[in-house]
Write a protein that holds these residues in place. Sequence first.
Motif, PDB file in Angstrom:
ATOM      1  N   VAL A  51      -1.185  73.478 -54.649  1.00  0.00           N
ATOM      2  CA  VAL A  51      -1.741  72.580 -55.481  1.00  0.00           C
ATOM      3  C   VAL A  51      -1.300  71.085 -55.074  1.00  0.00           C
ATOM      4  CG1 VAL A  51      -1.710  71.832 -57.993  1.00  0.00           C
ATOM      5  CG2 VAL A  51      -1.711  74.202 -57.664  1.00  0.00           C
ATOM      6  N   PHE A  52      -0.128  71.118 -54.653  1.00  0.00           N
ATOM      7  CA  PHE A  52       0.558  69.656 -54.408  1.00  0.00           C
ATOM      8  C   PHE A  52      -0.169  69.496 -52.513  1.00  0.00           C
ATOM      9  CE2 PHE A  52       3.320  67.243 -51.472  1.00  0.00           C
ATOM     10  CZ  PHE A  52       3.865  66.315 -52.177  1.00  0.00           C
ATOM     11  N   GLN A  53      -0.315  70.620 -52.108  1.00  0.00           N
ATOM     12  CA  GLN A  53      -0.892  70.185 -50.592  1.00  0.00           C
ATOM     13  C   GLN A  53      -2.320  69.611 -50.621  1.00  0.00           C
ATOM     14  OE1 GLN A  53      -0.148  73.865 -48.635  1.00  0.00           O
ATOM     15  NE2 GLN A  53       1.924  73.492 -48.600  1.00  0.00           N
ATOM     16  N   VAL A  54      -3.180  69.941 -51.666  1.00  0.00           N
ATOM     17  CA  VAL A  54      -4.493  69.658 -51.915  1.00  0.00           C
ATOM     18  C   VAL A  54      -4.536  68.185 -52.606  1.00  0.00           C
ATOM     19  CG1 VAL A  54      -5.450  71.691 -51.491  1.00  0.00           C
ATOM     20  CG2 VAL A  54      -5.212  70.912 -53.814  1.00  0.00           C
ATOM     21  N   GLY A  55      -3.324  67.813 -53.142  1.00  0.00           N
ATOM     22  CA  GLY A  55      -3.384  66.364 -53.467  1.00  0.00           C
ATOM     23  C   GLY A  55      -3.292  66.075 -55.037  1.00  0.00           C
ATOM     24  N   LEU A  56      -3.359  67.366 -55.721  1.00  0.00           N
ATOM     25  CA  LEU A  56      -3.159  67.438 -57.079  1.00  0.00           C
ATOM     26  C   LEU A  56      -1.859  67.280 -57.753  1.00  0.00           C
ATOM     27  CD1 LEU A  56      -6.045  70.174 -57.708  1.00  0.00           C
ATOM     28  CD2 LEU A  56      -6.164  67.764 -58.147  1.00  0.00           C
ATOM     29  N   VAL A  57      -1.126  66.321 -57.127  1.00  0.00           N
ATOM     30  CA  VAL A  57       0.202  65.920 -57.692  1.00  0.00           C
ATOM     31  C   VAL A  57       0.335  65.835 -59.273  1.00  0.00           C
ATOM     32  CG1 VAL A  57       2.442  64.723 -57.318  1.00  0.00           C
ATOM     33  CG2 VAL A  57       0.694  64.927 -55.553  1.00  0.00           C
ATOM     34  N   SER A  58      -0.361  65.071 -59.825  1.00  0.00           N
ATOM     35  CA  SER A  58      -0.479  64.739 -61.528  1.00  0.00           C
ATOM     36  C   SER A  58      -0.654  66.199 -62.144  1.00  0.00           C
ATOM     37  CB  SER A  58      -1.991  63.964 -61.652  1.00  0.00           C
ATOM     38  OG  SER A  58      -3.063  64.669 -61.142  1.00  0.00           O
ATOM     39  N   VAL A  59      -1.324  67.160 -61.621  1.00  0.00           N
ATOM     40  CA  VAL A  59      -1.555  68.479 -62.382  1.00  0.00           C
ATOM     41  C   VAL A  59       0.134  68.945 -62.167  1.00  0.00           C
ATOM     42  CG1 VAL A  59      -2.318  70.903 -62.189  1.00  0.00           C
ATOM     43  CG2 VAL A  59      -3.910  68.859 -61.668  1.00  0.00           C
ATOM     44  N   LEU A  60       0.684  68.959 -61.190  1.00  0.00           N
ATOM     45  CA  LEU A  60       2.103  69.479 -61.216  1.00  0.00           C
ATOM     46  C   LEU A  60       3.100  68.715 -61.917  1.00  0.00           C
ATOM     47  CD1 LEU A  60       2.418  70.214 -57.133  1.00  0.00           C
ATOM     48  CD2 LEU A  60       2.386  72.183 -59.030  1.00  0.00           C
ATOM     49  N   LEU A  61       2.885  67.302 -61.872  1.00  0.00           N
ATOM     50  CA  LEU A  61       3.882  66.554 -62.701  1.00  0.00           C
ATOM     51  C   LEU A  61       3.674  66.592 -64.414  1.00  0.00           C
ATOM     52  CD1 LEU A  61       3.842  63.147 -60.876  1.00  0.00           C
ATOM     53  CD2 LEU A  61       5.430  64.996 -60.944  1.00  0.00           C
ATOM     54  N   GLU A  62       2.287  67.112 -64.650  1.00  0.00           N
ATOM     55  CA  GLU A  62       2.017  67.330 -65.788  1.00  0.00           C
ATOM     56  C   GLU A  62       2.614  68.646 -66.454  1.00  0.00           C
ATOM     57  OE1 GLU A  62      -2.178  68.347 -68.360  1.00  0.00           O
ATOM     58  OE2 GLU A  62      -2.255  66.638 -67.030  1.00  0.00           O
ATOM     59  N   ARG A  63       2.339  69.422 -65.566  1.00  0.00           N
ATOM     60  CA  ARG A  63       2.945  70.799 -65.898  1.00  0.00           C
ATOM     61  C   ARG A  63       4.424  70.913 -65.961  1.00  0.00           C
ATOM     62  NH1 ARG A  63       0.487  76.270 -63.268  1.00  0.00           N
ATOM     63  NH2 ARG A  63       1.475  77.697 -64.896  1.00  0.00           N
ATOM     64  N   PHE A  64       5.091  70.197 -65.075  1.00  0.00           N
ATOM     65  CA  PHE A  64       6.531  70.329 -64.971  1.00  0.00           C
ATOM     66  C   PHE A  64       7.324  69.061 -65.266  1.00  0.00           C
ATOM     67  CE2 PHE A  64       4.769  73.237 -61.774  1.00  0.00           C
ATOM     68  CZ  PHE A  64       5.176  74.375 -62.463  1.00  0.00           C
ATOM     69  N   ARG A  65       6.674  68.133 -66.213  1.00  0.00           N
ATOM     70  CA  ARG A  65       7.402  66.873 -66.364  1.00  0.00           C
ATOM     71  C   ARG A  65       8.589  66.934 -67.198  1.00  0.00           C
ATOM     72  NH1 ARG A  65       2.863  64.193 -69.167  1.00  0.00           N
ATOM     73  NH2 ARG A  65       3.186  65.764 -70.370  1.00  0.00           N
ATOM     74  N   VAL A  66       8.480  67.947 -68.297  1.00  0.00           N
ATOM     75  CA  VAL A  66       9.702  68.127 -69.167  1.00  0.00           C
ATOM     76  C   VAL A  66      10.730  68.635 -68.235  1.00  0.00           C
ATOM     77  CG1 VAL A  66      10.409  69.502 -71.002  1.00  0.00           C
ATOM     78  CG2 VAL A  66       7.967  68.830 -71.092  1.00  0.00           C
ATOM     79  N   LEU A  67      10.608  69.321 -67.537  1.00  0.00           N
ATOM     80  CA  LEU A  67      11.879  69.864 -66.693  1.00  0.00           C
ATOM     81  C   LEU A  67      12.360  68.546 -65.825  1.00  0.00           C
ATOM     82  CD1 LEU A  67      14.129  71.796 -65.439  1.00  0.00           C
ATOM     83  CD2 LEU A  67      12.555  72.031 -63.534  1.00  0.00           C
ATOM     84  N   LEU A  68      11.393  67.814 -65.336  1.00  0.00           N
ATOM     85  CA  LEU A  68      12.007  66.459 -64.528  1.00  0.00           C
ATOM     86  C   LEU A  68      12.775  65.525 -65.512  1.00  0.00           C
ATOM     87  CD1 LEU A  68       9.092  66.308 -61.939  1.00  0.00           C
ATOM     88  CD2 LEU A  68      11.219  67.295 -61.802  1.00  0.00           C
ATOM     89  N   MET A  69      12.078  65.303 -66.589  1.00  0.00           N
ATOM     90  CA  MET A  69      12.676  64.611 -67.608  1.00  0.00           C
ATOM     91  C   MET A  69      14.338  64.944 -68.052  1.00  0.00           C
ATOM     92  SD  MET A  69       9.368  62.688 -69.437  1.00  0.00           S
ATOM     93  CE  MET A  69       9.733  63.678 -70.712  1.00  0.00           C
ATOM     94  N   VAL A  70      14.021  66.291 -68.356  1.00  0.00           N
ATOM     95  CA  VAL A  70      15.215  66.684 -68.908  1.00  0.00           C
ATOM     96  C   VAL A  70      16.571  66.884 -67.865  1.00  0.00           C
ATOM     97  CG1 VAL A  70      16.495  69.013 -69.933  1.00  0.00           C
ATOM     98  CG2 VAL A  70      14.180  67.923 -70.768  1.00  0.00           C
ATOM     99  N   GLY A  71      16.133  67.194 -66.577  1.00  0.00           N
ATOM    100  CA  GLY A  71      16.870  67.269 -65.604  1.00  0.00           C
ATOM    101  C   GLY A  71      17.594  66.056 -65.075  1.00  0.00           C
ATOM    102  N   VAL A  72      16.772  65.021 -65.496  1.00  0.00           N
ATOM    103  CA  VAL A  72      17.308  63.528 -65.197  1.00  0.00           C
ATOM    104  C   VAL A  72      18.269  63.259 -66.254  1.00  0.00           C
ATOM    105  CG1 VAL A  72      16.820  61.248 -64.847  1.00  0.00           C
ATOM    106  CG2 VAL A  72      15.590  62.998 -63.406  1.00  0.00           C
ATOM    107  N   ALA A  73      18.031  63.553 -67.400  1.00  0.00           N
ATOM    108  CA  ALA A  73      18.681  63.008 -68.568  1.00  0.00           C
ATOM    109  C   ALA A  73      19.939  63.784 -68.446  1.00  0.00           C
ATOM    110  CB  ALA A  73      18.002  63.290 -69.704  1.00  0.00           C
TER     111      ALA A  73
END
Length: 151
Positions: A51-73
């Motif tokens: 998914v990342f390699q074909v350029g759909l980064v927004s799909v990954l960020l949307e799907r895993f956004r909560v973990l990234l935000m909680v992880g940074v917090a």
Amino acid sequence: MGLLCLDLLVNSCSEVTRDEPANQLMLFIVQDISILLNLIIVLLMLFNTYVFQVGLVSVLLERFRVLLMVGVAYLTFSMTLHCWLMNLRWFNTDRYVWTDGLQVLFMLHRTASVLYYYYYKRTAECLGDPRLYEDSPWLQDIFSRTRHQQH
């Protein structure tokens, strides 16, 4: 998962070492580095998906956004809590020092840790989905919808 267990162990046992501030400082440094490494590992796993390699980064960020935000917090709360504790206790190992602000930060840190463990484990399971690593009808549908939105 090993780094998560290490983090849980430090959260559970860090107060045992409060009489020896250098040991507690080393535990805190190891914990902060393990949290940072966990976030880097998740990002590397995301970068390795089709998914990342074909350029759909927004799909990954949307799907895993909560973990990234909680992880940074959680990393922010951890570093702040550790600095505050070391600042208050470094020369006062024989006194019980626990301010109101420190209690609030401690509660935020522990709450964030539970959320972080949950979302990290959930993300690790989601990243095992083979649809993320190969072309599939699900991915083609998302790709076509993304292209239609751009035009």
